[in-house]
Design a protein around this motif. Sequence first.
Motif, PDB file in Angstrom:
ATOM      1  N   PRO A   1      -3.342   9.261   0.009  1.00 51.02           N
ATOM      2  CA  PRO A   1      -1.951   9.464  -0.411  1.00 51.02           C
ATOM      3  C   PRO A   1      -1.627   8.920  -1.798  1.00 51.02           C
ATOM      4  N   ALA A   2      -2.648   8.672  -2.615  1.00 58.28           N
ATOM      5  CA  ALA A   2      -2.467   8.159  -3.983  1.00 58.28           C
ATOM      6  C   ALA A   2      -1.651   6.872  -3.995  1.00 58.28           C
ATOM      7  N   PRO A   3      -2.126   5.831  -3.314  1.00 55.49           N
ATOM      8  CA  PRO A   3      -1.366   4.585  -3.250  1.00 55.49           C
ATOM      9  C   PRO A   3      -1.364   3.847  -4.575  1.00 55.49           C
ATOM     10  N   LYS A   4      -0.369   2.977  -4.733  1.00 52.11           N
ATOM     11  CA  LYS A   4      -0.334   2.081  -5.882  1.00 52.11           C
ATOM     12  C   LYS A   4      -1.026   0.759  -5.585  1.00 52.11           C
ATOM     13  N   LEU A   5      -1.124   0.414  -4.293  1.00 54.83           N
ATOM     14  CA  LEU A   5      -1.742  -0.841  -3.883  1.00 54.83           C
ATOM     15  C   LEU A   5      -2.599  -0.605  -2.654  1.00 54.83           C
ATOM     16  N   VAL A   6      -3.823  -1.127  -2.673  1.00 53.57           N
ATOM     17  CA  VAL A   6      -4.688  -1.125  -1.499  1.00 53.57           C
ATOM     18  C   VAL A   6      -5.025  -2.577  -1.174  1.00 53.57           C
ATOM     19  N   VAL A   7      -4.772  -2.952   0.074  1.00 56.29           N
ATOM     20  CA  VAL A   7      -5.141  -4.278   0.578  1.00 56.29           C
ATOM     21  C   VAL A   7      -6.510  -4.163   1.221  1.00 56.29           C
ATOM     22  N   LEU A   8      -7.454  -4.947   0.740  1.00 58.07           N
ATOM     23  CA  LEU A   8      -8.831  -4.923   1.237  1.00 58.07           C
ATOM     24  C   LEU A   8      -9.088  -6.230   1.968  1.00 58.07           C
ATOM     25  N   ASP A   9      -9.101  -6.172   3.298  1.00 55.46           N
ATOM     26  CA  ASP A   9      -9.237  -7.387   4.110  1.00 55.46           C
ATOM     27  C   ASP A   9     -10.692  -7.572   4.513  1.00 55.46           C
ATOM     28  N   GLU A  10     -11.422  -8.403   3.750  1.00 60.56           N
ATOM     29  CA  GLU A  10     -12.860  -8.632   3.986  1.00 60.56           C
ATOM     30  C   GLU A  10     -13.604  -7.296   4.056  1.00 60.56           C
ATOM     31  N   ALA A  11     -13.262  -6.378   3.158  1.00 62.39           N
ATOM     32  CA  ALA A  11     -13.716  -4.997   3.271  1.00 62.39           C
ATOM     33  C   ALA A  11     -15.200  -4.803   2.994  1.00 62.39           C
ATOM     34  N   VAL A  12     -15.873  -5.802   2.407  1.00 64.89           N
ATOM     35  CA  VAL A  12     -17.306  -5.658   2.145  1.00 64.89           C
ATOM     36  C   VAL A  12     -18.136  -6.704   2.875  1.00 64.89           C
TER      37      VAL A  12
END
Length: 262
Positions: A165-176
């Motif tokens: 959805p073309a966000p302005k912010l992505v929250v990455l919670d321990e994503a890697v």
Amino acid sequence: MSEPLLRISGLTKRFRHRETVVDAVAGVSLDLFPGETLALVGPSGSGKSTLARLILRLIEADAGSIGFDGLDLLSLRGAALRAARARLQMVFQDPHAAFNPRATVARVLADPLRIHGIATRPERPAAIARLLASVDLPASFADRAVHDLSGGQRQRVAIARAIAPAPKLVVLDEAVSALDVSTRRRILALLADLQKAQGIAYLFVTHDLAAVRLVAHRVAVMDRGAIVEAGSVDEVVGNPRSATAQALVAAQPRLPARPETT
């Protein structure tokens, strides 16, 4: 300097366990600017994942405010909140638990396109192919079942779903953190490329300072629900002042050199 994309002030969340009340997030205030990566670091139980879920409105705050892209996020309800969530997405820690394993990649990526009214049914195959290309996966992956993908491939699909959805912010919670070292570096490079191309801001929740050195612009250190130190990566990682940051740095003896920016 531009106005903050995300401005948190006095955010508080308490949990009750039997007769004990725990301040999981204790009056946290922080800003995150457009196109920036702010790393939120701290030991297990420090409150960083709770803070991430408060920002996403997955749980509700007890006090404080969240300003996002000119909106009072905590006041939104119903359709207004759903519209705001198109600009505010999340990638979770476990790529194996993020999806229905029986779903196809096409189904996973079609959902945000449908929910947010981004593409009609005839337009979705081409939109899905573009999303897959943006995370360096071939269009043929659309027909594959999620359970047939590796961990790194699933996390790429999770990122594709988040950016749909073309966000302005992505929250990455321990994503890697659930990925092996080589896959982790490729995903971090992918995130950096997407940020450069699309101007996405990231709140990068982690305990891994090696990853922070590779992708973040600033760092906020949490402990016991509070921000105990904040600053540039070089300031916090190179010369930590708080006991919490010092302990995190000491636990990461082989930090890579921060890449030169041009």
